[in-house]
Write a protein that holds these residues in place. Structure first.
Motif, PDB file in Angstrom:
ATOM      1  N   PRO A   1      -6.943  -3.418   4.088  1.00 19.46           N
ATOM      2  CA  PRO A   1      -7.428  -4.025   2.847  1.00 19.46           C
ATOM      3  C   PRO A   1      -7.204  -3.121   1.637  1.00 19.46           C
ATOM      4  O   PRO A   1      -7.208  -1.896   1.753  1.00 19.46           O
ATOM      5  N   ILE A   2      -7.010  -3.765   0.488  1.00 15.23           N
ATOM      6  CA  ILE A   2      -6.854  -3.044  -0.777  1.00 15.23           C
ATOM      7  C   ILE A   2      -7.884  -3.573  -1.773  1.00 15.23           C
ATOM      8  O   ILE A   2      -8.516  -4.599  -1.534  1.00 15.23           O
ATOM      9  N   ALA A   3      -8.030  -2.861  -2.870  1.00 14.55           N
ATOM     10  CA  ALA A   3      -9.003  -3.253  -3.895  1.00 14.55           C
ATOM     11  C   ALA A   3      -8.688  -4.647  -4.429  1.00 14.55           C
ATOM     12  O   ALA A   3      -7.518  -4.975  -4.656  1.00 14.55           O
ATOM     13  N   PRO A   4      -9.707  -5.455  -4.638  1.00 11.33           N
ATOM     14  CA  PRO A   4      -9.477  -6.814  -5.143  1.00 11.33           C
ATOM     15  C   PRO A   4      -9.045  -6.828  -6.607  1.00 11.33           C
ATOM     16  O   PRO A   4      -9.295  -5.889  -7.354  1.00 11.33           O
TER      17      PRO A   4
ATOM     18  N   THR B   1       0.813  -1.222   0.000  1.00 11.75           N
ATOM     19  CA  THR B   1       0.000   0.000   0.000  1.00 11.75           C
ATOM     20  C   THR B   1       0.842   1.266   0.000  1.00 11.75           C
ATOM     21  O   THR B   1       0.311   2.353  -0.166  1.00 11.75           O
ATOM     22  N   GLY B   2       2.131   1.152   0.173  1.00 12.80           N
ATOM     23  CA  GLY B   2       3.008   2.319   0.172  1.00 12.80           C
ATOM     24  C   GLY B   2       3.340   2.772  -1.235  1.00 12.80           C
ATOM     25  O   GLY B   2       2.896   2.188  -2.228  1.00 12.80           O
TER      26      GLY B   2
ATOM     27  N   ARG C   1      -4.132 -12.004  -3.939  1.00 17.90           N
ATOM     28  CA  ARG C   1      -4.643 -12.407  -2.635  1.00 17.90           C
ATOM     29  C   ARG C   1      -4.143 -11.364  -1.647  1.00 17.90           C
ATOM     30  O   ARG C   1      -2.932 -11.198  -1.471  1.00 17.90           O
ATOM     31  N   ASN C   2      -5.056 -10.648  -1.009  1.00 14.82           N
ATOM     32  CA  ASN C   2      -4.684  -9.621  -0.046  1.00 14.82           C
ATOM     33  C   ASN C   2      -4.683 -10.224   1.353  1.00 14.82           C
ATOM     34  O   ASN C   2      -5.708 -10.688   1.838  1.00 14.82           O
ATOM     35  N   VAL C   3      -3.514 -10.242   1.976  1.00 15.78           N
ATOM     36  CA  VAL C   3      -3.379 -10.712   3.347  1.00 15.78           C
ATOM     37  C   VAL C   3      -3.178  -9.485   4.224  1.00 15.78           C
ATOM     38  O   VAL C   3      -2.174  -8.793   4.111  1.00 15.78           O
ATOM     39  N   VAL C   4      -4.172  -9.194   5.060  1.00 14.41           N
ATOM     40  CA  VAL C   4      -4.091  -8.070   5.984  1.00 14.41           C
ATOM     41  C   VAL C   4      -3.527  -8.610   7.288  1.00 14.41           C
ATOM     42  O   VAL C   4      -4.077  -9.548   7.868  1.00 14.41           O
TER      43      VAL C   4
END
Length: 78
Positions: free
Chosen positions: A37-40, A10-11, A45-48
């Motif tokens: 979370p980020i946009a799908p 996200t940076g 695969r977004n791992v928070v």
């Protein structure tokens, strides 16, 4: 099949690396390790996670490459 993990997606640098990886036809899947979370995306695969308490046995560690774009204020490169 190639899978890339991007820590800090996200940076400033991580967002750019994520966009390039998702657009790259040589990369089948991207694991985006983030604090929020980020946009799908179909390839993503977004791992928070809490970066201070990452699980060592998570299945998403099984990747072919890693980009660490996460800023750590405790590390200084001179």
């Amino acid at each position: 099949m190639s899978t890339l993990l991007i820590a800090g997606a996200t940076g400033l640098v991580g967002r750019h690396a994520l966009a390039l990886a998702l657009a790259d036809k040589r990369i089948d899947h991207v694991v985006a390790l983030t604090r929020r979370p980020i946009a799908p995306h179909p390839k993503q695969r977004n791992v928070v996670a809490d970066f201070a308490h990452l699980p060592t046995d998570a299945v998403w560690w099984n990747v072919n490459g890693v980009i660490s774009a996460r800023h750590d204020p405790q590390q200084h490169a001179f």
